[in-house]
Design a protein around this motif. Structure first.
Motif, PDB file in Angstrom:
ATOM      1  N   ASP A 124       0.952  -1.202   0.000  1.00  0.00           N
ATOM      2  CA  ASP A 124      -0.053   0.029   0.126  1.00  0.00           C
ATOM      3  C   ASP A 124       0.728   1.261  -0.053  1.00  0.00           C
ATOM      4  O   ASP A 124       0.228   2.268   0.569  1.00  0.00           O
ATOM      5  CB  ASP A 124      -1.025   0.029   1.192  1.00  0.00           C
ATOM      6  CG  ASP A 124      -1.986   1.144   1.091  1.00  0.00           C
ATOM      7  OD1 ASP A 124      -2.261   1.681  -0.044  1.00  0.00           O
ATOM      8  OD2 ASP A 124      -2.317   1.626   2.043  1.00  0.00           O
ATOM      9  N   MET A 125       1.973   1.152  -0.740  1.00  0.00           N
ATOM     10  CA  MET A 125       2.849   2.341  -0.681  1.00  0.00           C
ATOM     11  C   MET A 125       2.130   3.555  -1.187  1.00  0.00           C
ATOM     12  O   MET A 125       2.359   4.566  -0.577  1.00  0.00           O
ATOM     13  CB  MET A 125       4.147   1.967  -1.475  1.00  0.00           C
ATOM     14  CG  MET A 125       5.251   3.107  -1.755  1.00  0.00           C
ATOM     15  SD  MET A 125       5.854   2.966   0.141  1.00  0.00           S
ATOM     16  CE  MET A 125       6.656   4.810  -0.064  1.00  0.00           C
ATOM     17  N   VAL A 126       1.615   3.816  -2.299  1.00  0.00           N
ATOM     18  CA  VAL A 126       0.752   4.801  -2.773  1.00  0.00           C
ATOM     19  C   VAL A 126      -0.379   5.386  -1.624  1.00  0.00           C
ATOM     20  O   VAL A 126      -0.237   6.394  -1.725  1.00  0.00           O
ATOM     21  CB  VAL A 126       0.101   4.547  -3.896  1.00  0.00           C
ATOM     22  CG1 VAL A 126      -0.731   5.472  -4.589  1.00  0.00           C
ATOM     23  CG2 VAL A 126       1.080   4.291  -5.239  1.00  0.00           C
ATOM     24  N   GLY A 127      -0.804   4.399  -1.149  1.00  0.00           N
ATOM     25  CA  GLY A 127      -1.825   4.775  -0.254  1.00  0.00           C
ATOM     26  C   GLY A 127      -1.260   5.646   0.766  1.00  0.00           C
ATOM     27  O   GLY A 127      -1.650   6.619   1.470  1.00  0.00           O
ATOM     28  N   GLN A 128      -0.099   5.222   1.465  1.00  0.00           N
ATOM     29  CA  GLN A 128       0.637   5.578   2.510  1.00  0.00           C
ATOM     30  C   GLN A 128       1.289   6.706   2.106  1.00  0.00           C
ATOM     31  O   GLN A 128       1.032   7.882   2.765  1.00  0.00           O
ATOM     32  CB  GLN A 128       1.826   4.857   2.852  1.00  0.00           C
ATOM     33  CG  GLN A 128       1.542   3.439   3.429  1.00  0.00           C
ATOM     34  CD  GLN A 128       2.905   2.640   3.963  1.00  0.00           C
ATOM     35  OE1 GLN A 128       3.936   3.345   4.349  1.00  0.00           O
ATOM     36  NE2 GLN A 128       2.835   1.331   3.804  1.00  0.00           N
ATOM     37  N   VAL A 129       1.719   7.280   0.849  1.00  0.00           N
ATOM     38  CA  VAL A 129       2.192   8.497   0.452  1.00  0.00           C
ATOM     39  C   VAL A 129       0.866   9.491   0.615  1.00  0.00           C
ATOM     40  O   VAL A 129       1.170  10.679   1.063  1.00  0.00           O
ATOM     41  CB  VAL A 129       2.576   8.553  -0.955  1.00  0.00           C
ATOM     42  CG1 VAL A 129       3.047   9.818  -1.433  1.00  0.00           C
ATOM     43  CG2 VAL A 129       3.746   7.461  -0.919  1.00  0.00           C
ATOM     44  N   LEU A 130      -0.374   9.065  -0.015  1.00  0.00           N
ATOM     45  CA  LEU A 130      -1.416  10.037   0.062  1.00  0.00           C
ATOM     46  C   LEU A 130      -1.944  10.533   1.381  1.00  0.00           C
ATOM     47  O   LEU A 130      -2.067  11.459   1.380  1.00  0.00           O
ATOM     48  CB  LEU A 130      -2.479   9.581  -0.975  1.00  0.00           C
ATOM     49  CG  LEU A 130      -3.761  10.148  -1.012  1.00  0.00           C
ATOM     50  CD1 LEU A 130      -3.431  11.397  -1.627  1.00  0.00           C
ATOM     51  CD2 LEU A 130      -4.830   9.249  -1.923  1.00  0.00           C
ATOM     52  N   ARG A 131      -1.852   9.182   2.179  1.00  0.00           N
ATOM     53  CA  ARG A 131      -2.325   9.590   3.703  1.00  0.00           C
ATOM     54  C   ARG A 131      -1.353  10.421   4.354  1.00  0.00           C
ATOM     55  O   ARG A 131      -1.726  11.534   4.982  1.00  0.00           O
ATOM     56  CB  ARG A 131      -2.561   8.284   4.196  1.00  0.00           C
ATOM     57  CG  ARG A 131      -3.642   7.439   3.920  1.00  0.00           C
ATOM     58  CD  ARG A 131      -3.831   6.482   4.967  1.00  0.00           C
ATOM     59  NE  ARG A 131      -2.923   5.310   5.007  1.00  0.00           N
ATOM     60  CZ  ARG A 131      -2.971   4.258   4.068  1.00  0.00           C
ATOM     61  NH1 ARG A 131      -3.839   4.216   3.155  1.00  0.00           N
ATOM     62  NH2 ARG A 131      -1.917   3.425   4.111  1.00  0.00           N
ATOM     63  N   THR A 132      -0.125  10.451   3.982  1.00  0.00           N
ATOM     64  CA  THR A 132       1.087  11.065   4.764  1.00  0.00           C
ATOM     65  C   THR A 132       0.752  12.716   4.257  1.00  0.00           C
ATOM     66  O   THR A 132       1.085  13.580   5.089  1.00  0.00           O
ATOM     67  CB  THR A 132       2.524  10.732   4.482  1.00  0.00           C
ATOM     68  OG1 THR A 132       2.582   9.318   4.979  1.00  0.00           O
ATOM     69  CG2 THR A 132       3.436  11.530   5.094  1.00  0.00           C
ATOM     70  N   LEU A 133       0.678  12.847   2.794  1.00  0.00           N
ATOM     71  CA  LEU A 133       0.602  13.999   2.515  1.00  0.00           C
ATOM     72  C   LEU A 133      -0.507  14.587   3.066  1.00  0.00           C
ATOM     73  O   LEU A 133      -0.427  15.811   3.382  1.00  0.00           O
ATOM     74  CB  LEU A 133       0.449  14.052   0.872  1.00  0.00           C
ATOM     75  CG  LEU A 133       0.109  15.377   0.256  1.00  0.00           C
ATOM     76  CD1 LEU A 133       0.980  16.435   0.279  1.00  0.00           C
ATOM     77  CD2 LEU A 133      -0.254  15.247  -1.208  1.00  0.00           C
ATOM     78  N   LEU A 134      -1.919  14.073   3.091  1.00  0.00           N
ATOM     79  CA  LEU A 134      -3.065  14.732   3.812  1.00  0.00           C
ATOM     80  C   LEU A 134      -2.991  15.067   5.101  1.00  0.00           C
ATOM     81  O   LEU A 134      -3.163  16.113   5.430  1.00  0.00           O
ATOM     82  CB  LEU A 134      -4.175  13.872   3.422  1.00  0.00           C
ATOM     83  CG  LEU A 134      -4.464  13.680   1.895  1.00  0.00           C
ATOM     84  CD1 LEU A 134      -5.728  12.688   1.802  1.00  0.00           C
ATOM     85  CD2 LEU A 134      -4.884  15.250   1.087  1.00  0.00           C
ATOM     86  N   ALA A 183      -7.493  11.429  -6.496  1.00  0.00           N
ATOM     87  CA  ALA A 183      -7.854  11.539  -5.081  1.00  0.00           C
ATOM     88  C   ALA A 183      -7.951  12.857  -4.909  1.00  0.00           C
ATOM     89  O   ALA A 183      -8.644  13.664  -3.797  1.00  0.00           O
ATOM     90  CB  ALA A 183      -7.014  10.798  -4.333  1.00  0.00           C
ATOM     91  N   LEU A 184      -7.261  13.837  -5.468  1.00  0.00           N
ATOM     92  CA  LEU A 184      -7.030  15.457  -5.074  1.00  0.00           C
ATOM     93  C   LEU A 184      -7.826  16.208  -5.954  1.00  0.00           C
ATOM     94  O   LEU A 184      -7.733  16.038  -7.254  1.00  0.00           O
ATOM     95  CB  LEU A 184      -5.516  15.749  -4.999  1.00  0.00           C
ATOM     96  CG  LEU A 184      -4.737  14.959  -3.961  1.00  0.00           C
ATOM     97  CD1 LEU A 184      -3.368  15.405  -4.063  1.00  0.00           C
ATOM     98  CD2 LEU A 184      -5.156  15.041  -2.442  1.00  0.00           C
TER      99      LEU A 184
END
Length: 398
Positions: A124-134, A183-184
């Motif tokens: 889930d690397m992509v999801g981790q990056v997105l969550r970290t950004l938000l 997502a954004l």
């Protein structure tokens, strides 16, 4: 000027507003008198534009300044830095770093997600990056990002704006940009990482006085950013500067369309630099990953070793000079900046050696400089192009 005489009133207002906003960005808060002096505009024109910009939420009164005259203090006007927010993301094989910034490009918060290059990346690397950004944005009170700029290794297709997949890059690199765009609501800009570092060196680092230069990136891989007449040149397919594929003497084979092994990459990327350091008896830290931090440490060890480290530095400079010579006889940039972890670690000592070797390889006089944009050059370049996009939208103009 002819343009000023024939401009419509609305066009003239837009030009004046953009001029004032750019000055406030460059100089910081200013009084109306200072704006009149810098712009050459009349008192009523400056008064009108400040009223418009305040009404539009781009400018606010940020204080007062005492004047050497009788009467009230002068109001000081500044950009509303919270009018829009942006983010920069630096994507590497060893992880992701990101920053959230305000309209002026000032960093508000940063975060990092390391990845073990020797192990499979998290599913889930992509999801981790997105969550970290938000989460990073929310942590500083930012709920809406205007623009996100992403720097990643590899070819960025100028037509589609997508990362061209290669066998050497993790699949999640390309998926990340697609996911961010889905997502954004923000505009998401993708740019090659070395190009971003070149932008940072041009505007903040070692090449601020040069409109034509080449940044040679020496890190986990080898790449180049080509700046000609103040414009970044990407090439027809986004591949300008893919110098890791350059065939050079001293390699065991030729590169292929699918791998830069055998090209300049095999002589000057991190694994090759670590191997060269071992050959010269220099310490190479780490667990055998031979990544950019290990190569950086090896170069620093050579510099610290004094005379004992000179043979390694001389041989490394000779390798780098071969690729720089190829660039110079084609582009004649007049200036080459050494960046990336290896170039940054080598500093002026390595740059000077490369310049001296280069002088014997080509008749074209070329200055070689050490990069000064620092370890955050890619992230800094991402913030710069995101800031440019925000200002184009809010300020108008090119």
């Amino acid at each position: 000027m002819t343009t000023a005489r024939t401009a419509t009133p609305s066009t003239a207002r837009a030009i004046n507003d953009r001029l004032a906003l750019d000055l406030l960005l460059a100089h910081g808060p200013l009084t109306a008198t200072e704006l009149r002096t810098l712009t050459g505009l009349s008192r009523p024109t400056v008064s009108d534009l400040l009223e418009r910009l305040q009404h539009g939420g781009l400018v606010g009164i940020v204080g007062e300044r005492g004047e050497q005259r009788r009467g009230p203090n002068a109001r000081v006007y500044g950009l509303r830095a919270d009018r829009a927010h942006l983010a920069g993301i630096d994507v590497r094989t060893v992880g992701v770093t990101l920053t959230v910034a305000d309209l002026t490009g000032r960093s508000l918060a940063t975060a990092a997600l390391p990845v073990d290059p020797l192990a499979p990346p998290p599913a889930d690397m992509v999801g981790q990056v997105l969550r970290t950004l938000l989460e990073t944005a929310r942590g500083v009170g930012v709920t809406d990002l205007h623009t996100v700029a992403v720097g990643a290794p590899g070819l960025v297709d100028p037509a589609s704006g997508r990362l061209r997949a290669t066998a050497e890059l993790p699949h999640w690199h390309g998926d990340l940009v697609d996911e961010l765009r889905a997502a954004l609501s923000a505009e998401v800009i993708l740019e090659n990482e070395v190009n971003l570092a070149g932008i940072a060196e041009h505007r903040l680092g070692a090449a601020t006085d040069r409109d034509t230069f080449v940044l040679l990136w020496l890190g986990h891989g080898a790449g180049a950013a080509v700046m000609l007449d103040g414009r970044l040149r990407r090439g027809a397919s986004g591949g300008a500067g893919e110098i890791g594929f350059l065939p050079v003497p001293g390699t065991a084979a030729l590169p292929s369309a699918y791998s830069c092994d055998g090209g300049f990459h095999s002589l000057a990327a991190s694994a090759a630099v670590c191997a060269l350091a071992r050959d010269h008896g220099l310490p190479v830290p780490g667990d055998g990953a031979d990544d950019a931090p290990a190569a950086e440490a090896a170069v620093l060890a050579a510099l610290a070793a004094g005379q004992a480290g000179e043979p390694f530095l001389d041989e490394l400079a000779g390798r780098v000079a071969v690729a720089v010579a190829a660039v110079c006889v084609i582009l004649d940039p007049g200036c080459v900046v050494l960046g990336g972890e290896i170039g940054r670690a080598g500093g002026p000592a390595l740059a000077g050696r490369v310049e001296r070797r280069l002088a014997g390889l080509t008749p074209l006089r070329t200055e070689v400089r050490a990069g000064t944009a620092g370890g955050g050059a890619v992230l800094g370049g991402a913030v710069l192009i995101a800031s440019d996009a925000v200002r184009r939208d809010l300020f108008g103009g090119a």
